[in-house]
Design an enzyme around this catalytic site. Structure first.
Site, PDB file in Angstrom:
ATOM      1  N   TYR A   1      33.257  33.990  24.934  1.00 46.46           N
ATOM      2  CA  TYR A   1      34.182  34.991  24.374  1.00 46.46           C
ATOM      3  C   TYR A   1      34.529  34.705  22.914  1.00 46.46           C
ATOM      4  CZ  TYR A   1      34.791  37.192  28.956  1.00 46.46           C
ATOM      5  OH  TYR A   1      34.585  37.885  30.144  1.00 46.46           O
TER       6      TYR A   1
ATOM      7  N   GLU B   1      23.770  34.584  26.291  1.00 53.52           N
ATOM      8  CA  GLU B   1      24.657  34.304  27.426  1.00 53.52           C
ATOM      9  C   GLU B   1      23.903  33.611  28.565  1.00 53.52           C
ATOM     10  OE1 GLU B   1      27.984  37.827  26.701  1.00 53.52           O
ATOM     11  OE2 GLU B   1      26.581  38.052  28.359  1.00 53.52           O
TER      12      GLU B   1
ATOM     13  N   HIS C   1      31.287  41.045  34.735  1.00 50.29           N
ATOM     14  CA  HIS C   1      30.798  41.020  33.350  1.00 50.29           C
ATOM     15  C   HIS C   1      29.309  41.350  33.349  1.00 50.29           C
ATOM     16  CE1 HIS C   1      29.809  39.595  29.314  1.00 50.29           C
ATOM     17  NE2 HIS C   1      28.748  39.023  29.880  1.00 50.29           N
TER      18      HIS C   1
ATOM     19  N   LYS D   1      33.725  37.956  38.182  1.00 50.16           N
ATOM     20  CA  LYS D   1      34.831  37.183  37.621  1.00 50.16           C
ATOM     21  C   LYS D   1      35.751  36.681  38.748  1.00 50.16           C
ATOM     22  CE  LYS D   1      34.807  39.893  33.337  1.00 50.16           C
ATOM     23  NZ  LYS D   1      35.655  40.723  32.442  1.00 50.16           N
TER      24      LYS D   1
ATOM     25  N   ASN E   1      38.946  43.146  35.704  1.00 52.28           N
ATOM     26  CA  ASN E   1      37.903  44.173  35.870  1.00 52.28           C
ATOM     27  C   ASN E   1      36.642  43.665  36.582  1.00 52.28           C
ATOM     28  OD1 ASN E   1      36.846  42.763  33.770  1.00 52.28           O
ATOM     29  ND2 ASN E   1      36.966  44.415  32.264  1.00 52.28           N
TER      30      ASN E   1
HETATM   31  P1  TYD Z   1      34.913  43.211  26.047  1.00 53.55           P
HETATM   32  O1  TYD Z   1      33.783  42.298  25.692  1.00 53.55           O
HETATM   33  O2  TYD Z   1      35.499  44.070  24.984  1.00 53.55           O
HETATM   34  O3  TYD Z   1      34.545  44.173  27.269  1.00 53.55           O
HETATM   35  P2  TYD Z   1      33.374  44.142  28.362  1.00 53.55           P
HETATM   36  O4  TYD Z   1      33.731  43.096  29.395  1.00 53.55           O
HETATM   37  O5  TYD Z   1      33.391  45.528  28.948  1.00 53.55           O
HETATM   38  O6  TYD Z   1      32.085  43.833  27.644  1.00 53.55           O
HETATM   39  O7  TYD Z   1      36.124  42.325  26.624  1.00 53.55           O
HETATM   40  C1  TYD Z   1      35.875  41.206  27.434  1.00 53.55           C
HETATM   41  C2  TYD Z   1      36.926  41.165  28.508  1.00 53.55           C
HETATM   42  O8  TYD Z   1      38.197  40.975  27.932  1.00 53.55           O
HETATM   43  C3  TYD Z   1      37.067  42.448  29.304  1.00 53.55           C
HETATM   44  O9  TYD Z   1      36.090  42.573  30.314  1.00 53.55           O
HETATM   45  C4  TYD Z   1      38.451  42.323  29.860  1.00 53.55           C
HETATM   46  C5  TYD Z   1      39.194  41.572  28.763  1.00 53.55           C
HETATM   47  N1  TYD Z   1      40.039  42.480  27.964  1.00 53.55           N
HETATM   48  C6  TYD Z   1      41.407  42.491  28.181  1.00 53.55           C
HETATM   49  O10 TYD Z   1      41.921  41.758  29.045  1.00 53.55           O
HETATM   50  N2  TYD Z   1      42.193  43.339  27.438  1.00 53.55           N
HETATM   51  C7  TYD Z   1      41.669  44.177  26.494  1.00 53.55           C
HETATM   52  O11 TYD Z   1      42.426  44.932  25.845  1.00 53.55           O
HETATM   53  C8  TYD Z   1      40.245  44.159  26.272  1.00 53.55           C
HETATM   54  C9  TYD Z   1      39.607  45.065  25.247  1.00 53.55           C
HETATM   55  C10 TYD Z   1      39.470  43.291  27.037  1.00 53.55           C
END
Ligand code: TYD
Length: 188
Positions: free
Chosen positions: A87, A164, A153, A47, A150
């Protein structure tokens, strides 16, 4: 037996190498080896925060060293339509607008990785969504501190991975190639 013979015929006679034929040849080889599931693919993306923090090499290295095969790679400024489709399931969440803004804030490195159980293993390697819950040794557990940044992805199921990959890559952008380490990585 027949598949093995066809595969050998293909390799030994070096039949024309259009992308479609290369995919078919690779499929034949895998089927003939009995190595089911080695062709599973997943979408992994570094990301914008991961790119800005120069974590691209580290993240790629983890997948390479684990034994997965890179079949697609590009640096993109993600278009809005791809982000909103990607998303789609989170559109009603309060963090959605900030998520889209952040995902648009700079380039993303989109990748397709291939190998046995790659979807499940990638999710384990990436770690929990919230870095505070991600275990040490995972990418998020080692390299991140906040859920909104984070770094990486990875698709969360085989079905989602197919969608995807289709969203981020054209078929012609994926390269089917024979890895010389396959025999040392798998029992084929
Ligand atoms: P998600 O698809 O729930 O998680 P992952 O990436 O682990 O599959 O969420 C997508 C992204 O949305 C996540 O990587 C970071 C963001 N996010 C937030 O910013 N705040 C939040 O509370 C959540 C649940 C996700």
């Amino acid at each position: 037996m027949l598949l093995r013979a066809l595969s050998r015929l293909w390799t030994e006679h070096r039949l024309p190498a259009s992308p479609g034929l290369r995919w078919a040849a690779a499929g034949l080889r895998l089927l003939s080896s009995g190595a089911k599931g080695l062709c599973e693919q997943t979408l992994v993306a570094v990301k914008p925060d991961g790119v800005q923090r120069r974590l691209v090499g580290e993240i790629i290295q983890r997948f390479e060293r684990r034994g997965f095969q890179l079949v697609g790679l590009k640096l993109v400024q993600a278009p809005q339509d791809i982000l909103s489709a990607h998303y789609h399931d989170l559109a009603e969440k309060p963090f959605y607008p900030a998520l889209i803004e952040y995902m648009s804030s700079g380039p993303i490195v989109a990748m397709v990785w291939e190998g046995h159980d790659v979807v499940k293993v990638s999710r384990t390697m990436v770690g929990a969504t919230s870095p505070g819950e991600a275990l040490p040794g995972t990418i998020r557990g080692d390299l991140c501190v906040h859920i909104s940044r984070n770094a990486v992805h990875a698709s969360d199921s085989v079905e989602v991975a197919k969608k995807e990959i289709g969203l981020w890559f054209r078929h012609s952008e994926l390269v089917q190639w024979e890895c010389c380490a396959a025999g040392s990585t798998y029992n084929i």
